[in-house]
Design a protein around this motif. Structure first.
Motif, mmCIF file in Angstrom:
data_model
loop_
_atom_site.group_PDB
_atom_site.id
_atom_site.type_symbol
_atom_site.label_atom_id
_atom_site.label_comp_id
_atom_site.label_asym_id
_atom_site.label_seq_id
_atom_site.Cartn_x
_atom_site.Cartn_y
_atom_site.Cartn_z
ATOM 1 N N ARG A 251 -0.025 -4.474 -5.502
ATOM 2 C CA ARG A 251 1.188 -4.420 -6.335
ATOM 3 C C ARG A 251 0.823 -4.241 -7.804
ATOM 4 O O ARG A 251 1.423 -3.429 -8.514
ATOM 5 C CB ARG A 251 2.009 -5.708 -6.155
ATOM 6 C CG ARG A 251 3.259 -5.760 -7.049
ATOM 7 C CD ARG A 251 4.227 -4.655 -6.675
ATOM 8 N NE ARG A 251 5.375 -4.593 -7.569
ATOM 9 C CZ ARG A 251 5.512 -3.717 -8.553
ATOM 10 N NH1 ARG A 251 4.542 -2.846 -8.810
ATOM 11 N NH2 ARG A 251 6.606 -3.695 -9.297
ATOM 12 N N ILE A 252 -0.152 -4.985 -8.273
ATOM 13 C CA ILE A 252 -0.538 -4.926 -9.685
ATOM 14 C C ILE A 252 -1.138 -3.568 -10.033
ATOM 15 O O ILE A 252 -0.791 -2.958 -11.047
ATOM 16 C CB ILE A 252 -1.535 -6.053 -10.017
ATOM 17 C CG1 ILE A 252 -0.829 -7.415 -9.946
ATOM 18 C CG2 ILE A 252 -2.146 -5.856 -11.406
ATOM 19 C CD1 ILE A 252 -1.775 -8.592 -9.982
ATOM 20 N N THR A 253 -2.024 -3.082 -9.197
ATOM 21 C CA THR A 253 -2.733 -1.844 -9.510
ATOM 22 C C THR A 253 -1.903 -0.597 -9.246
ATOM 23 O O THR A 253 -2.209 0.472 -9.781
ATOM 24 C CB THR A 253 -4.043 -1.752 -8.709
ATOM 25 O OG1 THR A 253 -3.752 -1.838 -7.302
ATOM 26 C CG2 THR A 253 -4.983 -2.880 -9.098
ATOM 27 N N SER A 254 -0.852 -0.707 -8.434
ATOM 28 C CA SER A 254 -0.051 0.479 -8.117
ATOM 29 C C SER A 254 0.949 0.817 -9.210
ATOM 30 O O SER A 254 1.282 1.985 -9.420
ATOM 31 C CB SER A 254 0.700 0.277 -6.799
ATOM 32 O OG SER A 254 1.659 -0.761 -6.920
ATOM 33 N N SER B 148 0.838 -1.198 0.000
ATOM 34 C CA SER B 148 0.000 0.000 0.000
ATOM 35 C C SER B 148 0.874 1.249 0.000
ATOM 36 O O SER B 148 2.024 1.218 0.449
ATOM 37 C CB SER B 148 -0.916 0.004 1.227
ATOM 38 O OG SER B 148 -0.157 0.114 2.416
ATOM 39 N N PRO B 149 0.361 2.372 -0.498
ATOM 40 C CA PRO B 149 1.150 3.614 -0.542
ATOM 41 C C PRO B 149 1.684 4.035 0.821
ATOM 42 O O PRO B 149 2.772 4.599 0.920
ATOM 43 C CB PRO B 149 0.143 4.636 -1.088
ATOM 44 C CG PRO B 149 -0.824 3.821 -1.882
ATOM 45 C CD PRO B 149 -0.953 2.526 -1.130
ATOM 46 N N GLU B 150 0.938 3.749 1.889
ATOM 47 C CA GLU B 150 1.360 4.173 3.219
ATOM 48 C C GLU B 150 2.638 3.472 3.674
ATOM 49 O O GLU B 150 3.321 3.944 4.580
ATOM 50 C CB GLU B 150 0.247 3.914 4.234
ATOM 51 C CG GLU B 150 -0.084 2.450 4.426
ATOM 52 C CD GLU B 150 -1.350 2.228 5.240
ATOM 53 O OE1 GLU B 150 -1.231 1.734 6.363
ATOM 54 O OE2 GLU B 150 -2.442 2.554 4.747
ATOM 55 N N LEU C 150 -5.053 -5.620 -18.778
ATOM 56 C CA LEU C 150 -4.617 -6.961 -18.407
ATOM 57 C C LEU C 150 -4.938 -7.948 -19.520
ATOM 58 O O LEU C 150 -5.960 -7.831 -20.198
ATOM 59 C CB LEU C 150 -5.306 -7.395 -17.110
ATOM 60 C CG LEU C 150 -5.014 -6.549 -15.871
ATOM 61 C CD1 LEU C 150 -5.845 -7.046 -14.691
ATOM 62 C CD2 LEU C 150 -3.535 -6.577 -15.526
ATOM 63 N N LEU C 151 -4.064 -8.934 -19.682
ATOM 64 C CA LEU C 151 -4.262 -9.951 -20.711
ATOM 65 C C LEU C 151 -5.117 -11.110 -20.214
ATOM 66 O O LEU C 151 -5.600 -11.910 -21.018
ATOM 67 C CB LEU C 151 -2.907 -10.475 -21.197
ATOM 68 C CG LEU C 151 -1.976 -9.429 -21.813
ATOM 69 C CD1 LEU C 151 -0.672 -10.075 -22.258
ATOM 70 C CD2 LEU C 151 -2.652 -8.727 -22.993
ATOM 71 N N ARG D 174 -3.194 -12.195 -1.267
ATOM 72 C CA ARG D 174 -3.977 -11.778 -2.440
ATOM 73 C C ARG D 174 -4.129 -10.255 -2.460
ATOM 74 O O ARG D 174 -4.014 -9.623 -3.514
ATOM 75 C CB ARG D 174 -5.350 -12.448 -2.406
ATOM 76 C CG ARG D 174 -6.113 -12.414 -3.727
ATOM 77 C CD ARG D 174 -7.411 -13.205 -3.605
ATOM 78 N NE ARG D 174 -8.013 -13.471 -4.893
ATOM 79 C CZ ARG D 174 -8.801 -12.627 -5.549
ATOM 80 N NH1 ARG D 174 -9.068 -11.447 -5.020
ATOM 81 N NH2 ARG D 174 -9.316 -12.953 -6.719
ATOM 82 N N GLU D 175 -4.376 -9.676 -1.288
ATOM 83 C CA GLU D 175 -4.470 -8.220 -1.183
ATOM 84 C C GLU D 175 -3.141 -7.577 -1.534
ATOM 85 O O GLU D 175 -3.085 -6.542 -2.211
ATOM 86 C CB GLU D 175 -4.883 -7.831 0.238
ATOM 87 C CG GLU D 175 -4.908 -6.331 0.519
ATOM 88 C CD GLU D 175 -5.995 -5.589 -0.234
ATOM 89 O OE1 GLU D 175 -5.965 -4.341 -0.240
ATOM 90 O OE2 GLU D 175 -6.881 -6.251 -0.827
ATOM 91 N N PHE D 176 -2.049 -8.196 -1.101
ATOM 92 C CA PHE D 176 -0.710 -7.706 -1.422
ATOM 93 C C PHE D 176 -0.514 -7.639 -2.937
ATOM 94 O O PHE D 176 -0.066 -6.628 -3.481
ATOM 95 C CB PHE D 176 0.339 -8.623 -0.781
ATOM 96 C CG PHE D 176 1.746 -8.397 -1.268
ATOM 97 C CD1 PHE D 176 2.549 -7.440 -0.672
ATOM 98 C CD2 PHE D 176 2.265 -9.132 -2.326
ATOM 99 C CE1 PHE D 176 3.847 -7.222 -1.119
ATOM 100 C CE2 PHE D 176 3.557 -8.922 -2.782
ATOM 101 C CZ PHE D 176 4.354 -7.960 -2.170
ATOM 102 N N PHE D 177 -0.856 -8.716 -3.638
ATOM 103 C CA PHE D 177 -0.674 -8.746 -5.089
ATOM 104 C C PHE D 177 -1.622 -7.776 -5.795
ATOM 105 O O PHE D 177 -1.256 -7.175 -6.810
ATOM 106 C CB PHE D 177 -0.864 -10.167 -5.626
ATOM 107 C CG PHE D 177 0.372 -11.006 -5.531
ATOM 108 C CD1 PHE D 177 1.437 -10.808 -6.397
ATOM 109 C CD2 PHE D 177 0.493 -11.992 -4.563
ATOM 110 C CE1 PHE D 177 2.591 -11.569 -6.306
ATOM 111 C CE2 PHE D 177 1.642 -12.758 -4.460
ATOM 112 C CZ PHE D 177 2.695 -12.546 -5.334
#
Length: 209
Positions: A144-147, A82-84, A154-155, A138-141
């Motif tokens: 990461r993907i959206t940031s 997360s950005p924080e 997405l493919l 899952r939240e971590f990924f």
């Protein structure tokens, strides 16, 4: 006359925090020695050197205690991307010698909290905690993907991508602990970065035709 200030950071608050940490450390220590089902509150209080009344002033039972520990650890795990947390999101690019900073933060967090994660992944029969860990990964990924590239098309569907990434990482992490972390957090983060950059087939050695 003893000071019993209730202000944040005062003597009373520091004693409460210290007591709670002693109790939490005691439970984790005991859980590395015998099954969670066999641990009694008496065992915890004796290991922490606190009274039973002190224990019950903070926790209803050992299950609530473990739940509080899990909430703290898994919340921190899920927020690593997360950005924080303060990490910058580099673009996805081929660099086979530098681990993704998010993956490095993930494995460093796991190593720093090894006792807790080793317990829920290799010693506890209750799958609810490992399921919660999977959701945190899952939240971590997702973060990461959206940031990194929020506008990138997405493919594959995002839910399938997240399921694949989180389940694969979870299995790798479990195996890492089962093998007593024979590889360093940096090494593990680097391998995860390489697999992510190359894709499964290229990581196996296949070149695009």
């Amino acid at each position: 006359m003893p000071v019993t200030s209730s202000r944040l950071g005062g003597p009373t608050d520091r004693r409460i925090v210290r007591t709670q940490q002693l109790v939490r450390d005691a439970l984790l220590s005991l859980a590395t020695e015998k099954p969670f089902s066999e641990i009694l509150v008496r065992d915890i209080t004796e290991r922490a050197n606190v009274n039973r009344s002190t224990f019950y002033a903070h926790y209803q039972d050992k299950f609530e205690l473990m739940d509080k520990i899990a909430e703290e650890k898994l919340s921190a795990l899920g927020k690593l991307a997360s950005p924080e947390y303060g990490l910058s999101a580099p673009p996805f690019q081929t660099d086979f010698e530098t681990p993704d900073p998010y993956f490095l933060a993930l494995f460093e967090h796991l190593a720093e909290n090894e006792t807790f994660y080793r317990i829920i992944l290799t010693r506890m029969q209750d799958s609810s905690l490992s399921d919660r860990m999977l959701e945190s990964i899952r939240e971590f990924f997702y973060l990461r993907i959206t940031s990194a590239q929020p506008s990138q098309k997405l493919l594959v569907p995002l839910d399938i991508l997240l399921d694949y990434a989180s389940s694969s990482a979870m299995g790798t992490i479990r195996r890492w602990f089962e093998q007593n972390r024979i590889y360093s957090p940096h090494y593990m983060a680097l391998q995860l970065t390489r697999i992510s950059e190359l894709g499964f087939y290229r990581a196996m050695g296949y070149e695009a035709g």
